[in-house]
Design a protein around this motif. Structure first.
Motif, PDB file in Angstrom:
ATOM      1  N   ALA B  43       0.833  -1.196   0.000  1.00  0.00           N
ATOM      2  CA  ALA B  43       0.000   0.000   0.000  1.00  0.00           C
ATOM      3  C   ALA B  43       0.872   1.253   0.000  1.00  0.00           C
ATOM      4  O   ALA B  43       0.598   2.220  -0.713  1.00  0.00           O
ATOM      5  CB  ALA B  43      -0.932  -0.013   1.203  1.00  0.00           C
ATOM      6  N   GLY B  44       1.918   1.211   0.800  1.00  0.00           N
ATOM      7  CA  GLY B  44       2.806   2.371   0.877  1.00  0.00           C
ATOM      8  C   GLY B  44       3.482   2.658  -0.458  1.00  0.00           C
ATOM      9  O   GLY B  44       3.625   3.808  -0.864  1.00  0.00           O
ATOM     10  N   GLU B  45       3.891   1.596  -1.128  1.00  0.00           N
ATOM     11  CA  GLU B  45       4.529   1.770  -2.435  1.00  0.00           C
ATOM     12  C   GLU B  45       3.555   2.348  -3.454  1.00  0.00           C
ATOM     13  O   GLU B  45       3.908   3.216  -4.261  1.00  0.00           O
ATOM     14  CB  GLU B  45       5.094   0.426  -2.929  1.00  0.00           C
ATOM     15  N   LEU B  46       2.314   1.889  -3.384  1.00  0.00           N
ATOM     16  CA  LEU B  46       1.314   2.416  -4.318  1.00  0.00           C
ATOM     17  C   LEU B  46       1.049   3.891  -4.042  1.00  0.00           C
ATOM     18  O   LEU B  46       0.965   4.716  -4.955  1.00  0.00           O
ATOM     19  CB  LEU B  46       0.007   1.611  -4.213  1.00  0.00           C
ATOM     20  N   ARG B  47       0.923   4.211  -2.747  1.00  0.00           N
ATOM     21  CA  ARG B  47       0.682   5.599  -2.346  1.00  0.00           C
ATOM     22  C   ARG B  47       1.802   6.501  -2.872  1.00  0.00           C
ATOM     23  O   ARG B  47       1.550   7.578  -3.420  1.00  0.00           O
ATOM     24  CB  ARG B  47       0.643   5.646  -0.820  1.00  0.00           C
ATOM     25  N   ALA B  48       3.032   6.016  -2.739  1.00  0.00           N
ATOM     26  CA  ALA B  48       4.175   6.819  -3.183  1.00  0.00           C
ATOM     27  C   ALA B  48       4.172   6.958  -4.705  1.00  0.00           C
ATOM     28  O   ALA B  48       4.436   8.035  -5.249  1.00  0.00           O
ATOM     29  CB  ALA B  48       5.472   6.170  -2.713  1.00  0.00           C
TER      30      ALA B  48
END
Lengths: 652, 652
Positions: B43-48
């Motif tokens: 999720a964090g990678e997608l957000r970034a």
């Protein structure tokens, strides 16, 4: 029965249609008016061409909105009818179809409709022609065959009769029981159409989505049975408006059409025999009935398939080497070479795969240029000769391959798209079959033949092969359709349908997509319309098997962690099990009966991979709920990141 | 307005979708759950990744069938919601969409639904998140926005609001008037979808056939207007389930999406200004309303197209010679060569055609390998600069071509598929335009510019270009859609749609087919998705013109005699006229306003021909009732029997 088909049911120019229809063995056609208007030739020339091909022109439908119209329109229609009668005489067509009026001008007056039809029939009669009246499901006032029959009775003209169309009755959920009570000689023509069950406007449904009997979900069998019980002995015809058939090979579609009618006739015969043995309960069929007047096609029973005996690949030598290496990594044993052909047998438990590199063979000629392609499937059946007889009677082409001395002769046919189906005697057993044809390198024990079986074989089809294959699977292979699933490939919606034998010991999954860019379509296109995209191997311990394969260097499609996070919210899963699924990259599904664990290797050839499958407690499906995730993972892996074999195979 | 789009609206893997969405200038996305589950990253990678692309993640829709369920299911859903709230926090998504329950278990109890949603909102609130409730058109008990709003009011939680979707309201023919009375800050999100009007199950319609605002037939403008009148100032978003969009180029679809929203916003602004100038009649909008809170996109008015100034072909030298010869046979005059480019002007009355053989030009690079292809169209308009400004504001790419000294600079854009559209000042006149750029071989008189005009230009489009082109024609060119027609090509159904300027002085016809084998699809495929298939030239005396062309050796598509026999039964035609039609091979159609006479040449290049057209008394169409006959005739003529040019061009 005299078998006919409407020219609107298939693709091509009229001459192309006639040739395809004749080649499939039809006796006659219904001439669609626009096909005639667009034809470069006179009525006499068309009549002669049809006659040369052995086809009668059985029916012509030149206008709509006839009965019950106000006077000026009625007079005009009569004038038009006279011109069309001229044409029918020139064409040698004995019967005009008049379907119920859909015009807002039509009056709700059965007596007037009857008077109009009487006048039309009288004019036809003077020329030795007849008129048939048909209830259209979206007619303004006449929608049911019962209404149309009432009007025909009121019209009281010997050259006016009823025309029946199964679609118009069954689409409205009307009961065909009453047809048996109509005198059979008052029914002038019978059109049979099936269709998938769709929730849409009935006219749109009728004009775009009908298909051949046995391809859809309507009870066409009972409809025909009731019509035959009336004493009807006229043509059995197909009028199929189908957007996809308009695009497909008309040679194949014509074969489907003939297969459909022969299968239907035989099913009705079976039903009749069952009913005669055990009378239907009162109320199902009422009133006096004529006997069935026509002989119906008798066939050997549908084969009861017991197992997938083997799957055979057509490969060139580099692919044979590469694929053989993959098989050995996945626990297959190289059992030996064929006695007379360049083919090698690999086996793991009950799963047998053959790599055929024979130069100049049918398999190599048809499939050899595609890398590694499935060219044949062997299916165990109790009566292979009966299966072959039935298949050829249902229009399948028999396949004869060269057989060496002492080798087993197995009856075989060509399935739609070209994969050969061998019918293997169940009694032979694995060693009986392979021991005769292959020089086995070691003896097989009973223990060898335990464990792994082929759970299912997945095929990708061009969209226009879907109904063809459904009918072939049902009629020729005796397989039953399971639930249809739809899921998203990143490049277009894809749907799949399982077909399986009674005991589910043989399962095929057929995937199709409208999109030209999906994995299903690309795979099918690359092999001429039909391609095996994966073979699913069963296991009793998927986690151990995955570890074993991985240890040997087999790569699996990587499933994102997000999938497992979501899985935890969808199912009550033991945290340990969830962790094992995640660690092994195994997909999970559950239905009311049981669980399904599965995992896919990366492609071992262009768009071909293996699936490893563990079913518990009668789970019925194929993990379709995971298909979108698997396809997204395959797309993100990209063409450039397959196994060594996949990478190398692109340059072979 | 902040513009967002659901990732389900387009094709590709999630990373591909994000790139296309960002490239089209969107501010945010609605994240479709399966897109996230299939994503290879946290999720964090997608957000970034989204943040890097300048995209916020505005909405997440993780489950269905929430409110009004029995206790065990409700508790389970709450647990699931907590996991999804975890995810939303990791993704940085502020809003969860909860759509109305479709489960048969759902209880018909608004108070219970409100209590359940209150509980959900309370849990969201603790994490700084919000929940929006949306009425699904096929919800079990809640289908209308009014019902959903009533439940939201009863739930009384500041972090529970309403989500609106134009499709769900307009597909049920519900009146959006009441939306203006809802406090705008209680509407948390707005999804805009259009759709063609289809008679089918609403869920199937919604899941397969929605399209972008301006592509369909729903009054999305009024829906947005009423929402803005509530005071709503949140995102303007698109959630479009469309089977074709899933298959198409996602770069193009994302541009369509942005064009759609900008066009919509501007139309609403225009409507608002009109309404403010002239208040709506009482009853159209009731009750107290907030002011519209957001600035809306202002654009130059849609161009009012006056005429087709010219059509330009990209050709290689052999085709230029062959096509030039055909033009001279059809009465065109070679007027001269371009001053700075290898291009030649041909003219007949008002119809001007340019053959461009300039090596290395855009036209040759894009189209030159196809034989003779239309690469540009000039359209006369009063304000070319305004047309360009509007087009670029609506996401069209401006086109700059090299201009020689003294030549006219005309604003130009690239239309979908690559044909360049030049906006020509109406005031310039034909001689003004061509006199500047071409070395004319003789002076033009007023008499020269009389007679023939280009009646219409017919384009064949890949199916996935249809909605793209409809929106482009409406939004950028200011053309209005006419009736949609469907007809049978021998190899698949084809449909066409006319788009025309207010005075019908510019008409385009767009033909598409699902089939891969039809003339429309083959023509479109051969030129990358969009191809001009014929140019229709008007005449005042079609019979004289046909004779003149034939005398010069022009061959026409041969129409069968059966067509004329049938024509006599369909229309009251003077026998002399019928004989002339038959003798000349001219097709005929009639509508309520007038008559249409037309005829097609045999192909003068691969799947390109000229039509000769005579319209009388305001006939509005394009002879679609004759299309099946023409296509059958073309198919029977076969590829091998075209004109000399067609025969030769295949070998060029």
């Amino acid at each position: 029965m005299h078998k006919s088909i409407a020219t609107v049911s298939m693709s091509g120019t009229l001459p192309e249609k006639l040739e395809a229809i004749a080649a499939a063995g039809f006796d006659g056609i219904e001439l669609f008016e626009n096909d005639f208007i667009g034809f470069r030739g006179t009525a006499g020339e068309l009549r002669a061409r049809a006659a040369d091909l052995g086809l009668s022109i059985d029916l012509y439908q030149p206008f709509r909105d006839f009965e019950g119209m106000p006077e000026p329109q009625f007079r005009k229609s009569l004038e038009r009818a006279e011109r069309k009668f001229d044409l029918m005489q020139a064409l040698g067509v004995p019967l005009m179809l008049c379907c119920s009026n859909t015009s807002p001008l039509a009056m709700d007056d059965q007596a007037l409709a009857a008077a109009h039809l009487h006048e039309l029939a009288e004019r036809a009669s003077r020329r030795g022609l007849r008129v048939g009246f048909e209830a259209l499901a979206w007619g303004r006032h006449t929608r049911y065959y019962g209404q149309a029959w009432s009007i025909v009775q009121q019209a009281e003209h010997p050259d006016l009769g009823l025309i029946l169309d199964s679609f118009h009755t069954l689409s409205l959920h009307d009961d065909p029981a009453g047809i048996a009570d109509i005198p059979g000689d008052r029914i002038f023509f019978l059109q049979m159409a099936d269709a998938p069950l769709l929730s849409m406007d009935v006219m749109q449904w009728a004009r775009h989505h009908r298909n051949f009997p046995g391809q859809g979900e309507l009870d066409v069998e009972r409809f025909l049975l009731q019509t035959l019980r009336s004493g009807y002995a006229g043509p059995l015809s197909l009028e199929i408006f189908n957007d996809v058939f308009r695009e497909a090979s008309n040679r194949r579609i014509a074969v489907d059409a003939m297969r459909s009618l022969r299968y239907l006739e035989n099913r009705v015969l079976n039903r009749l025999q069952t009913v005669q043995a055990r009378p239907e309960p009162a109320g199902v069929v009422q009133g006096p009935q004529a006997q069935v007047q026509v002989p119906l096609l008798s066939l050997p029973p549908a084969p009861s398939l017991k197992a997938i005996a083997f799957v055979e690949f057509a490969v060139d030598e580099p692919h044979a080497e590469l694929l053989g290496a993959v098989l050995q990594k996945t626990g297959f044993t190289r059992e030996g070479d064929h006695r007379s052909k360049a083919a090698t047998l690999y086996r793991k438990g009950h799963a047998a795969l053959v790599l055929n590199t024979e130069p100049g063979s049918f398999a190599r000629a048809r499939f050899g240029s595609f890398g590694a392609s499935v060219c044949a499937i062997g299916l165990c059946v109790d009566d292979p000769d009966g299966a072959l007889e039935r298949a050829t009677a249902l229009c399948s082409m028999p396949f004869d391959s060269p057989v060496g001395p002492g080798e087993i002769v197995t009856p075989a046919i060509v399935s739609p798209g070209g994969i050969v189906i061998h019918f293997i005697p169940s009694a032979l057993g694995q060693t009986g079959l392979f021991g005769a044809d292959f020089a086995l390198e070691r003896p097989w024990s009973a223990a060898d033949a335990a464990g792994t079986v082929i759970d299912h074989v997945a095929l990708c089809l061009n969209l226009d092969q879907r109904d063809t294959w459904v009918l072939f699977a049902r009629a020729v292979l005796g397989l039953a359709s399971e639930a249809r699933e739809q899921y998203a490939d990143p490049y277009g919606l894809t749907s799949s349908l399982g077909v399986s034998s009674g005991e589910r010991s043989v399962r095929l999954v057929l995937a199709v997509s409208q999109s030209q860019r999906t994995r299903a379509t690309l795979a099918a296109n690359a092999q001429g319309g039909v391609a095996v995209s994966h073979i699913s191997l069963s296991t009793d311990d998927i986690f151990a098997e995955v570890r074993a394969w991985r240890d040997k260097g087999v790569a699996f499609v990587a499933i994102p962690g997000n999938y497992y996070d979501d899985l935890a919210t969808r199912f009550d899963l033991d945290p340990d099990l969830l962790a094992r699924l995640r660690n092994h990259g195994v997909l999970f599904d559950r239905d009311a009966a049981g669980d399904y664990f599965h995992i896919y290797t990366e492609d071992v050839s262009e768009r071909f991979c293996f699936e490893l499958t563990q079913r518990s407690d009668g789970y019925a499906g194929y993990g379709a709920s995971n298909s979108a995730i698997k396809l997204a993972a395959q797309a993100q892996a990209g063409a450039g990141r397959g196994t060594e074999l996949a990478r190398r195979s692109r340059f072979v």
